[in-house]
Write a protein that holds these residues in place. Structure first.
Motif, PDB file in Angstrom:
ATOM      1  N   LEU A  95      10.276   3.747  -6.308  1.00 29.60           N
ATOM      2  CA  LEU A  95      10.937   2.943  -6.595  1.00 29.60           C
ATOM      3  C   LEU A  95      12.238   2.626  -6.170  1.00 29.60           C
ATOM      4  O   LEU A  95      12.781   1.404  -4.809  1.00 29.60           O
ATOM      5  N   SER A 105      13.969   4.301  -2.811  1.00 27.02           N
ATOM      6  CA  SER A 105      13.379   3.761  -1.884  1.00 27.02           C
ATOM      7  C   SER A 105      14.068   2.957  -1.385  1.00 27.02           C
ATOM      8  O   SER A 105      15.209   2.096  -1.732  1.00 27.02           O
ATOM      9  N   SER A 156       5.994  -2.428 -15.864  1.00 23.33           N
ATOM     10  CA  SER A 156       5.735  -2.391 -14.940  1.00 23.33           C
ATOM     11  C   SER A 156       7.114  -2.326 -14.159  1.00 23.33           C
ATOM     12  O   SER A 156       7.683  -2.775 -13.884  1.00 23.33           O
ATOM     13  N   GLN A 157       6.279  -1.753 -12.856  1.00 24.09           N
ATOM     14  CA  GLN A 157       7.306  -1.842 -11.791  1.00 24.09           C
ATOM     15  C   GLN A 157       8.073  -3.377 -11.080  1.00 24.09           C
ATOM     16  O   GLN A 157       8.691  -3.390 -10.768  1.00 24.09           O
ATOM     17  N   THR A 182       0.812  -1.363  -0.297  1.00 23.93           N
ATOM     18  CA  THR A 182      -0.073  -0.140  -0.311  1.00 23.93           C
ATOM     19  C   THR A 182       0.960   1.300  -0.028  1.00 23.93           C
ATOM     20  O   THR A 182       0.484   2.586  -0.192  1.00 23.93           O
ATOM     21  N   GLU A 183       2.027   1.473   0.113  1.00 22.90           N
ATOM     22  CA  GLU A 183       2.706   2.194   0.345  1.00 22.90           C
ATOM     23  C   GLU A 183       4.622   2.205  -0.297  1.00 22.90           C
ATOM     24  O   GLU A 183       4.792   3.306  -0.966  1.00 22.90           O
ATOM     25  N   ALA A 184       4.029   1.565  -1.688  1.00 24.66           N
ATOM     26  CA  ALA A 184       4.861   1.764  -2.961  1.00 24.66           C
ATOM     27  C   ALA A 184       4.474   2.829  -3.798  1.00 24.66           C
ATOM     28  O   ALA A 184       4.212   3.350  -3.462  1.00 24.66           O
ATOM     29  N   PRO A 185       5.879   2.945  -4.165  1.00 27.57           N
ATOM     30  CA  PRO A 185       5.503   4.195  -5.091  1.00 27.57           C
ATOM     31  C   PRO A 185       5.711   4.372  -6.327  1.00 27.57           C
ATOM     32  O   PRO A 185       5.175   3.068  -6.536  1.00 27.57           O
ATOM     33  N   ARG A 186       4.882   5.755  -6.259  1.00 25.96           N
ATOM     34  CA  ARG A 186       4.456   4.955  -8.092  1.00 25.96           C
ATOM     35  C   ARG A 186       4.972   5.082  -8.927  1.00 25.96           C
ATOM     36  O   ARG A 186       4.470   5.496 -10.257  1.00 25.96           O
ATOM     37  N   THR A 187       5.845   5.342  -9.138  1.00 30.34           N
ATOM     38  CA  THR A 187       7.285   5.684 -10.530  1.00 30.34           C
ATOM     39  C   THR A 187       8.085   4.602 -10.024  1.00 30.34           C
ATOM     40  O   THR A 187       8.149   4.713  -9.191  1.00 30.34           O
TER      41      THR A 187
END
Length: 80
Positions: A15, A18, A56-57, A6-11
């Motif tokens: 990421l 982090s 995708s991440q 839920t706290e994953a970076p958006r880009t």
């Protein structure tokens, strides 16, 4: 305990920067490589190849972890 999903970076760039990713990369890297350098090279790779930001991440991170476990920098020269 924090939920990383839920706290994953958006880009992908977010990421890479982090602390969770830094820790994972550090665990996979051989002793002669530093996580700081590896992540700087990965950030530079994103700047040089903007199409990578469309991945995708999960796919991008899988590739970065594969590179780190093999001791290769994601520079597009030895690892591509």
């Amino acid at each position: 305990m924090k939920n990383e999903i839920t706290e994953a970076p958006r880009t992908i760039k977010g990421l890479i920067n982090s602390e969770a990713v830094r820790a994972q990369i550090a665990r996979a890297l051989p002793s002669h490589m530093t996580p700081d350098r590896f992540l700087r090279v990965a950030t530079t790779l994103l700047l040089r190849s903007p199409k990578l930001a469309e991945c995708s991440q999960e796919s991008f991170m899988r590739a970065m972890l594969d590179c780190s476990s093999l001791g290769l920098e994601p520079d597009g020269r030895r690892c591509h």
